[in-house]
Scaffold this active site. Structure first.
Site, PDB file in Angstrom:
ATOM      1  N   GLY A  68      47.023   4.372  26.235  1.00  0.00           N
ATOM      2  CA  GLY A  68      47.681   3.777  27.388  1.00  0.00           C
ATOM      3  C   GLY A  68      46.929   2.602  27.978  1.00  0.00           C
ATOM      4  CB  THR A  69      43.346   1.977  28.714  1.00  0.00           C
ATOM      5  OG1 THR A  69      43.219   3.084  29.612  1.00  0.00           O
ATOM      6  CG2 THR A  69      42.508   0.825  29.242  1.00  0.00           C
ATOM      7  CG  ASN A 150      48.132   8.539  37.296  1.00  0.00           C
ATOM      8  OD1 ASN A 150      48.599   7.546  37.849  1.00  0.00           O
ATOM      9  ND2 ASN A 150      46.857   8.858  37.386  1.00  0.00           N
ATOM     10  N   GLY A 207      48.932   8.881  23.427  1.00  0.00           N
ATOM     11  CA  GLY A 207      49.060  10.062  22.598  1.00  0.00           C
ATOM     12  C   GLY A 207      48.441  11.320  23.154  1.00  0.00           C
ATOM     13  CG  HIS A 208      44.727  11.394  25.598  1.00  0.00           C
ATOM     14  ND1 HIS A 208      44.113  11.966  26.684  1.00  0.00           N
ATOM     15  CD2 HIS A 208      44.942  10.101  25.928  1.00  0.00           C
ATOM     16  CE1 HIS A 208      43.954  11.057  27.635  1.00  0.00           C
ATOM     17  NE2 HIS A 208      44.443   9.924  27.197  1.00  0.00           N
ATOM     18  CB  THR A 244      43.121  -1.975   9.150  1.00  0.00           C
ATOM     19  OG1 THR A 244      42.585  -3.072   8.404  1.00  0.00           O
ATOM     20  CG2 THR A 244      43.681  -0.930   8.212  1.00  0.00           C
ATOM     21  CB  CYS A 332      40.688   6.343  34.328  1.00  0.00           C
ATOM     22  SG  CYS A 332      41.729   6.487  32.856  1.00  0.00           S
TER      23      CYS A 332
END
Length: 386
Positions: A68-69, A150, A207-208, A244, A332
């Site tokens: 997200g960051t 959040n 994702g986490h 990549t 954070c």
């Protein structure tokens, strides 16, 4: 055994996502033309297509990131870098995540961006009319907003916010990190028929928060959006994010996103019942404690509490001793004792903004877990205020 109630900070890796990650361990680089490279490319594009279906966008619009960051930074600095001449303002609602606040602060310091605030209401809502007022001068390079707060769990009216941005001919970034898996997330619906380059053009996910590995995420970028890249090099992902690409991470992210969406409605009902159970138990044992945020339009897995007379950080310490893991706000900012900027933005005092606690539930949270948490919170507050 610890009762883990900090799922908004990070939720455990899903076994299915882990298995998808392991199965996608291939030798080839997806940019290579040989057979192993093309095998990696097929896996990568399969993951992108699956993510697009969950997020309501086209596969080409999914830019894979590290979370997200990075997604928020790419959206904000990218939109700023590609802004039209004379567009030198950024509209930033109060109470946004620090992954959004700090890039905007950087642009204000280093690029002389004029940051224009949007004041939240007492339940943490971004009122569309207030966003419209902030965009009215017509000089905004971009606007940004959370889909779900959040910290306090309030859900915003993303449809209305996107319409306001489109009507103001301004590109909008939506931070959907805290919403995915808890509320409908639909990029195409929110974008609607907005003209190219305005309205919703970018949306961040991580994702986490949904059971994928840390270090995975995505930024949805409209085909019509103009963004300057953060990373330059190989031209991957529409030249927006060179480097990549992580095939295994993409497969794990797609798997977790599909499961989170498939389970969303049933999980929402279960979490709402657990939330009410926790609040009812607290009302009996510690009636001065109150819940913050919108009581109806909210992430049901989130319970944000005001603890009169008890510092949130002190309560956290006592909860940890009692085997309950929670938080006062965004991870954070972990390790830095300070008042919640979100609660301050909702009109509460500096003292009150230090007396808060965030409980966030996950897939495996039980009635016994919330009972134990409620009792531990009540005991901690009694000890600190007694």
């Amino acid at each position: 055994m610890t009762v883990y109630l900090d799922h908004a900070a990070s939720t455990p890796l899903r076994p299915e996502a882990r298995e998808a990650w392991l199965e996608a361990q291939v030798a080839g680089n997806p940019s290579s033309v040989h057979a192993e490279g093309q095998r990696a490319r097929r896996l990568l594009e399969d993951a992108r297509e699956r993510l697009a279906r969950v997020l309501g966008c086209e596969p080409i619009e999914v830019v894979l990131t590290s979370g997200g960051t990075e997604s928020a930074n790419l959206a904000l600095t990218g939109l700023w870098g590609a802004r039209r001449q004379g567009r030198d303002a950024i509209v930033l609602p109060d109470g946004e995540h620090h992954a959004v606040i700090e890039p905007v602060d950087h642009l204000a310091r280093e690029e002389s961006a004029d940051v224009r605030a949007v004041v939240l209401d007492a339940e943490g809502r971004i009122l569309p009319e207030r966003l419209a007022d902030a965009l009215a001068p017509g000089d905004a390079a971009l606007a940004t907003a959370l889909v779900a707060n959040n910290e306090v769990g309030t859900l915003q009216d993303a449809d209305a916010l996107a319409r306001v941005a489109a009507e103001a001919h301004t590109p909008l970034h939506l931070d959907a990190v805290a919403a995915l898996g808890h509320a409908p997330v639909d990029f195409a619906r929110w974008r609607g028929d907005a003209p190219g380059g305005s309205g919703l053009v970018a949306m961040s996910i991580s994702g986490h928060k949904i059971g994928a590995p840390a270090g995975t995420g995505a930024l949805v970028v409209s085909r019509t959006a103009a963004l300057a890249p953060l990373l330059r090099g190989g031209g991957q992902q529409r030249a927006l994010r060179a480097g990549t690409q992580d095939v295994a991470g993409a497969m794990a992210l797609a798997t977790a996103a599909e499961l989170a969406e498939a389970e969303r409605e049933e999980a929402g009902v279960r979490h709402a019942a657990l939330r009410e159970r926790l609040l009812a138990r607290l009302a009996r044992r510690a009636p001065r404690i109150r819940a913050l945020g919108d009581p109806v339009r909210r992430v049901s897995a989130n319970v944000h509490l005001l603890l009169p007379g008890a510092e949130g950080e002190s309560v956290l310490f006592l909860l940890d001793v009692a085997g309950v893991a929670a938080s006062t706000g965004s991870a954070c900012q972990a390790g830095v004792a300070q008042a919640s900027h979100v609660v301050r933005a909702m009109g509460f005092s500096e003292t009150e903004a230090r007396q808060v606690l965030r409980i966030t539930m996950g897939r495996d949270t039980t009635e016994a877990d919330v009972d134990r948490a409620a009792d531990a919170i009540a005991d901690a507050c009694a000890r600190l205020t007694g």
